[in-house]
Design a protein around this motif. Structure first.
Motif, PDB file in Angstrom:
ATOM      1  N   ALA A   6     -11.479  40.132  -7.741  1.00 29.32           N
ATOM      2  CA  ALA A   6     -10.634  39.519  -8.773  1.00 29.32           C
ATOM      3  C   ALA A   6     -11.272  38.285  -9.393  1.00 29.32           C
ATOM      4  O   ALA A   6     -11.844  37.447  -8.706  1.00 29.32           O
ATOM      5  CB  ALA A   6      -9.289  39.163  -8.167  1.00 29.32           C
ATOM      6  N   VAL A   7     -11.152  38.190 -10.717  1.00 28.52           N
ATOM      7  CA  VAL A   7     -11.654  37.052 -11.492  1.00 28.52           C
ATOM      8  C   VAL A   7     -10.461  36.461 -12.249  1.00 28.52           C
ATOM      9  O   VAL A   7      -9.703  37.209 -12.876  1.00 28.52           O
ATOM     10  CB  VAL A   7     -12.720  37.519 -12.514  1.00 28.52           C
ATOM     11  N   PRO A   8     -10.260  35.120 -12.197  1.00 28.44           N
ATOM     12  CA  PRO A   8      -9.114  34.538 -12.921  1.00 28.44           C
ATOM     13  C   PRO A   8      -9.342  34.559 -14.427  1.00 28.44           C
ATOM     14  O   PRO A   8     -10.380  34.100 -14.907  1.00 28.44           O
ATOM     15  CB  PRO A   8      -9.054  33.105 -12.385  1.00 28.44           C
ATOM     16  N   GLY A  35       3.582  35.712 -20.831  1.00 24.40           N
ATOM     17  CA  GLY A  35       4.452  36.820 -20.445  1.00 24.40           C
ATOM     18  C   GLY A  35       3.696  37.945 -19.766  1.00 24.40           C
ATOM     19  O   GLY A  35       4.273  38.750 -19.061  1.00 24.40           O
ATOM     20  N   ALA A  36       2.362  37.990 -19.937  1.00 30.01           N
ATOM     21  CA  ALA A  36       1.585  39.077 -19.318  1.00 30.01           C
ATOM     22  C   ALA A  36       1.176  38.728 -17.894  1.00 30.01           C
ATOM     23  O   ALA A  36       1.013  39.589 -17.056  1.00 30.01           O
ATOM     24  CB  ALA A  36       0.361  39.391 -20.160  1.00 30.01           C
ATOM     25  N   GLY A  37       0.973  37.433 -17.596  1.00 32.15           N
ATOM     26  CA  GLY A  37       0.554  37.053 -16.251  1.00 32.15           C
ATOM     27  C   GLY A  37       1.650  36.248 -15.580  1.00 32.15           C
ATOM     28  O   GLY A  37       2.826  36.576 -15.670  1.00 32.15           O
ATOM     29  N   ASN A  38       1.268  35.152 -14.916  1.00 34.85           N
ATOM     30  CA  ASN A  38       2.277  34.292 -14.324  1.00 34.85           C
ATOM     31  C   ASN A  38       2.759  33.291 -15.380  1.00 34.85           C
ATOM     32  O   ASN A  38       2.350  33.332 -16.536  1.00 34.85           O
ATOM     33  CB  ASN A  38       1.700  33.579 -13.096  1.00 34.85           C
ATOM     34  N   ASP A  39       3.611  32.357 -14.971  1.00 38.21           N
ATOM     35  CA  ASP A  39       4.194  31.418 -15.943  1.00 38.21           C
ATOM     36  C   ASP A  39       3.145  30.529 -16.593  1.00 38.21           C
ATOM     37  O   ASP A  39       3.364  29.973 -17.665  1.00 38.21           O
ATOM     38  CB  ASP A  39       5.236  30.543 -15.248  1.00 38.21           C
ATOM     39  N   GLU A  40       2.008  30.364 -15.924  1.00 35.18           N
ATOM     40  CA  GLU A  40       0.979  29.481 -16.479  1.00 35.18           C
ATOM     41  C   GLU A  40       0.010  30.229 -17.407  1.00 35.18           C
ATOM     42  O   GLU A  40      -0.973  29.656 -17.866  1.00 35.18           O
ATOM     43  CB  GLU A  40       0.203  28.817 -15.334  1.00 35.18           C
ATOM     44  N   ARG A  87     -12.241  34.169 -22.205  1.00 37.12           N
ATOM     45  CA  ARG A  87     -11.182  34.836 -21.444  1.00 37.12           C
ATOM     46  C   ARG A  87     -11.117  34.325 -19.995  1.00 37.12           C
ATOM     47  O   ARG A  87     -10.072  34.407 -19.351  1.00 37.12           O
ATOM     48  CB  ARG A  87     -11.424  36.359 -21.454  1.00 37.12           C
ATOM     49  N   ILE A  88     -12.206  33.824 -19.487  1.00 38.17           N
ATOM     50  CA  ILE A  88     -12.236  33.350 -18.097  1.00 38.17           C
ATOM     51  C   ILE A  88     -11.399  32.065 -17.978  1.00 38.17           C
ATOM     52  O   ILE A  88     -11.496  31.178 -18.822  1.00 38.17           O
ATOM     53  CB  ILE A  88     -13.680  33.026 -17.655  1.00 38.17           C
ATOM     54  N   HIS A  89     -10.607  31.972 -16.944  1.00 32.44           N
ATOM     55  CA  HIS A  89      -9.851  30.738 -16.687  1.00 32.44           C
ATOM     56  C   HIS A  89     -10.730  29.858 -15.792  1.00 32.44           C
ATOM     57  O   HIS A  89     -10.647  29.892 -14.571  1.00 32.44           O
ATOM     58  CB  HIS A  89      -8.528  31.075 -16.000  1.00 32.44           C
ATOM     59  N   TRP A  90     -11.580  29.054 -16.432  1.00 33.58           N
ATOM     60  CA  TRP A  90     -12.629  28.339 -15.698  1.00 33.58           C
ATOM     61  C   TRP A  90     -12.066  27.348 -14.687  1.00 33.58           C
ATOM     62  O   TRP A  90     -12.690  27.092 -13.650  1.00 33.58           O
ATOM     63  CB  TRP A  90     -13.572  27.635 -16.681  1.00 33.58           C
ATOM     64  N   GLU A  91     -10.895  26.789 -14.971  1.00 36.21           N
ATOM     65  CA  GLU A  91     -10.328  25.813 -14.027  1.00 36.21           C
ATOM     66  C   GLU A  91      -9.949  26.478 -12.701  1.00 36.21           C
ATOM     67  O   GLU A  91      -9.821  25.802 -11.683  1.00 36.21           O
ATOM     68  CB  GLU A  91      -9.078  25.142 -14.623  1.00 36.21           C
ATOM     69  N   ARG A  92      -9.738  27.795 -12.737  1.00 35.56           N
ATOM     70  CA  ARG A  92      -9.348  28.525 -11.510  1.00 35.56           C
ATOM     71  C   ARG A  92     -10.549  29.137 -10.790  1.00 35.56           C
ATOM     72  O   ARG A  92     -10.388  29.779  -9.760  1.00 35.56           O
ATOM     73  CB  ARG A  92      -8.386  29.665 -11.873  1.00 35.56           C
ATOM     74  N   VAL A  93     -11.724  28.986 -11.363  1.00 36.50           N
ATOM     75  CA  VAL A  93     -12.906  29.627 -10.786  1.00 36.50           C
ATOM     76  C   VAL A  93     -13.557  28.687  -9.775  1.00 36.50           C
ATOM     77  O   VAL A  93     -13.749  27.511 -10.051  1.00 36.50           O
ATOM     78  CB  VAL A  93     -13.941  29.940 -11.901  1.00 36.50           C
ATOM     79  N   GLU A  94     -13.847  29.227  -8.610  1.00 33.30           N
ATOM     80  CA  GLU A  94     -14.588  28.436  -7.642  1.00 33.30           C
ATOM     81  C   GLU A  94     -16.075  28.611  -7.915  1.00 33.30           C
ATOM     82  O   GLU A  94     -16.527  29.689  -8.295  1.00 33.30           O
ATOM     83  CB  GLU A  94     -14.272  28.880  -6.222  1.00 33.30           C
ATOM     84  N   ASP A  95     -16.855  27.569  -7.696  1.00 33.06           N
ATOM     85  CA  ASP A  95     -18.268  27.623  -8.045  1.00 33.06           C
ATOM     86  C   ASP A  95     -19.047  28.656  -7.236  1.00 33.06           C
ATOM     87  O   ASP A  95     -19.967  29.274  -7.723  1.00 33.06           O
ATOM     88  CB  ASP A  95     -18.913  26.243  -7.866  1.00 33.06           C
TER      89      ASP A  95
END
Ligand code: FES
Length: 288
Positions: free
Chosen positions: A242-244, A250-255, A273-281
């Motif tokens: 899985a990649v954030p 409305g398609a994902g979670n509230d955030e 498209r990548i949610h970089w703040e949720r990606v671990e290095d």
């Protein structure tokens, strides 16, 4: 070989050649005409050695290059460094070694619709998909320029082949042993201006991808990233890859974010498209 998922094929193939590249890197050319015919840049194959039962899962490898010469059986190249048991075993493969292969898998890079200057940015072994991409982009009439980065000159992947496949190549190394001392983003803006690039394609370690994506956003340039993630099944069944990603409200979670399967919805994603703040290095478990 036999058809499996969608356009992927699975079966036993034979190693045509093993090569030791620069110090950290190994290369295998495998005879796989069905995969060769279907492969597109950015896709990957999953490989295991049938003779070593300690490796139950296939390991994913980006397609580095294909050879579709007429009259040739059709070969696929992969390159790798040794990161764990799987690659340790593969590095012992030689001509005629049998491999169990599934592919091509995943979504490839998207090509520009019109003639476009393309800048390819790769770091270390992560640059593996770029050579195939460069050759195909040029075949479609696009201008291709490269930035290759690595820790040292030894870690620049196939620099001579990169020169052959592009108009210009610029190198960066952490220690200054080749090209500019520093990282790829130190010269990205200058190379974009010099080459008049209108799209950036990148692959390499996550911190590099994040920095390239940030720089492209600042320069308002579209950027596609080829993501490297731990994988198990390779075709969407196990959910370990899985990649954030950002999603419509409305398609994902509230955030407004959710998870995408790297093996089927990637490995190539639009950087925006990548949610970089949720990606671990350093994603845990990438020990192919
Ligand atoms: Fe199994 Fe992606 S590797 S879902």
């Amino acid at each position: 070989m036999s058809p499996t998922k969608d356009a992927a094929w699975s079966g036993q193939v034979e190693v045509f050649a093993y090569r030791r590249l620069a110090e950290p890197y190994h290369s295998l050319t495998i005879v796989a005409p069905d995969i060769c015919a279907r492969a597109a840049p950015g896709q990957f194959i999953a490989v295991r050695t049938p003779d070593d039962r300690s490796l139950l899962l296939r390991r994913p490898f980006s397609i580095h290059r294909v050879d579709r010469r007429p009259g040739w059986a059709g070969t696929v190249d992969i390159v790798f460094d040794i990161r764990g048991r799987g690659t340790e075993v593969l590095a012992r493969a030689r001509q005629h070694t049998s491999l169990d292969v599934l592919g091509p898998l995943g979504r490839p890079f998207r090509f520009p619709k019109e003639q476009t200057n393309c800048l390819l940015v790769g770091g270390g072994i992560g640059a593996a998909p770029l050579l195939f991409l460069a050759e195909e982009l040029r075949g479609h009439g696009h201008r291709v320029d490269y930035i290759l980065g690595g820790r040292t000159s030894e870690h620049l992947l196939r620099p001579i082949e990169a020169k052959r496949a592009s108009l210009t190549v610029s190198f960066t190394t952490d220690d200054g042993s080749s090209g500019t001392q520093g990282v790829v983003t130190d010269i990205l803006e200058e190379r974009v201006r010099a080459t008049k690039a209108r799209v950036v394609y990148t692959c390499g370690p996550v911190p590099m991808l994040r920095a390239v994506a940030r720089e492209c956003a600042r320069l308002k340039l579209p950027c596609q990233v080829a993501w490297e993630e731990v994988m198990a099944c390779g075709f969407g069944a196990c959910l370990v890859c899985a990649v954030p990603v950002r999603l419509e409200r409305g398609a994902g979670n509230d955030e407004g974010w959710g998870w995408a399967r790297c093996c089927t919805e990637g490995p190539v994603f639009s950087a925006s498209r990548i949610h970089w703040e949720r990606v671990e290095d350093a994603p845990a478990g990438v020990t192919t």
